[in-house]
Design a protein around this motif. Structure first.
Motif, PDB file in Angstrom:
ATOM      1  N   ASP A  21     104.252  78.986  71.347  1.00  0.00           N
ATOM      2  CA  ASP A  21     105.175  77.872  71.135  1.00  0.00           C
ATOM      3  C   ASP A  21     104.467  76.529  71.305  1.00  0.00           C
ATOM      4  O   ASP A  21     104.976  75.621  71.952  1.00  0.00           O
ATOM      5  CB  ASP A  21     106.376  77.994  72.073  1.00  0.00           C
ATOM      6  N   GLY A  22     103.252  76.429  70.759  1.00  0.00           N
ATOM      7  CA  GLY A  22     102.489  75.186  70.814  1.00  0.00           C
ATOM      8  C   GLY A  22     101.689  74.974  72.086  1.00  0.00           C
ATOM      9  O   GLY A  22     101.005  73.971  72.228  1.00  0.00           O
ATOM     10  N   GLY A  55     107.768  76.845  85.846  1.00  0.00           N
ATOM     11  CA  GLY A  55     108.583  77.973  85.403  1.00  0.00           C
ATOM     12  C   GLY A  55     109.107  77.723  84.005  1.00  0.00           C
ATOM     13  O   GLY A  55     109.103  76.597  83.514  1.00  0.00           O
ATOM     14  N   PRO A  56     109.594  78.763  83.330  1.00  0.00           N
ATOM     15  CA  PRO A  56     110.149  78.598  81.993  1.00  0.00           C
ATOM     16  C   PRO A  56     111.561  78.020  82.011  1.00  0.00           C
ATOM     17  O   PRO A  56     112.087  77.640  80.983  1.00  0.00           O
ATOM     18  CB  PRO A  56     110.141  80.020  81.433  1.00  0.00           C
TER      19      PRO A  56
END
Length: 73
Positions: A21-22, A55-56
């Motif tokens: 995702d980049g 964290g995500p």
């Protein structure tokens, strides 16, 4: 560990495994070799991240696991 963009200093032993995702995904080349051709799986689990890792999302952390690849013939 997951760092904000620009905060991770890439060293000579860091291996770029890909871009997610980049975001570049690096691993120490010696650790990568020790996994011996395993398929690496990056996932998300419940719970806060440890240390300085990002964290995500709130109450989540990244988890890296491995699955053995089929033998090559």
């Amino acid at each position: 560990m997951c760092f904000p963009a620009g905060e991770y200093i890439v060293g000579d032993m860091d291996l770029l495994l890909g871009v997610i995702d980049g975001c570049p995904f690096y691993m120490d080349a010696r650790i990568y070799r020790s996994w011996d051709d395993a398929e690496l799986i990056l996932d998300i689990a419940a719970g806060d991240p440890e240390g300085f890792s990002l964290g995500p999302g709130r109450g989540q952390h990244f988890v890296l696991s491995a699955a053995r690849s089929a033998p090559r013939h």
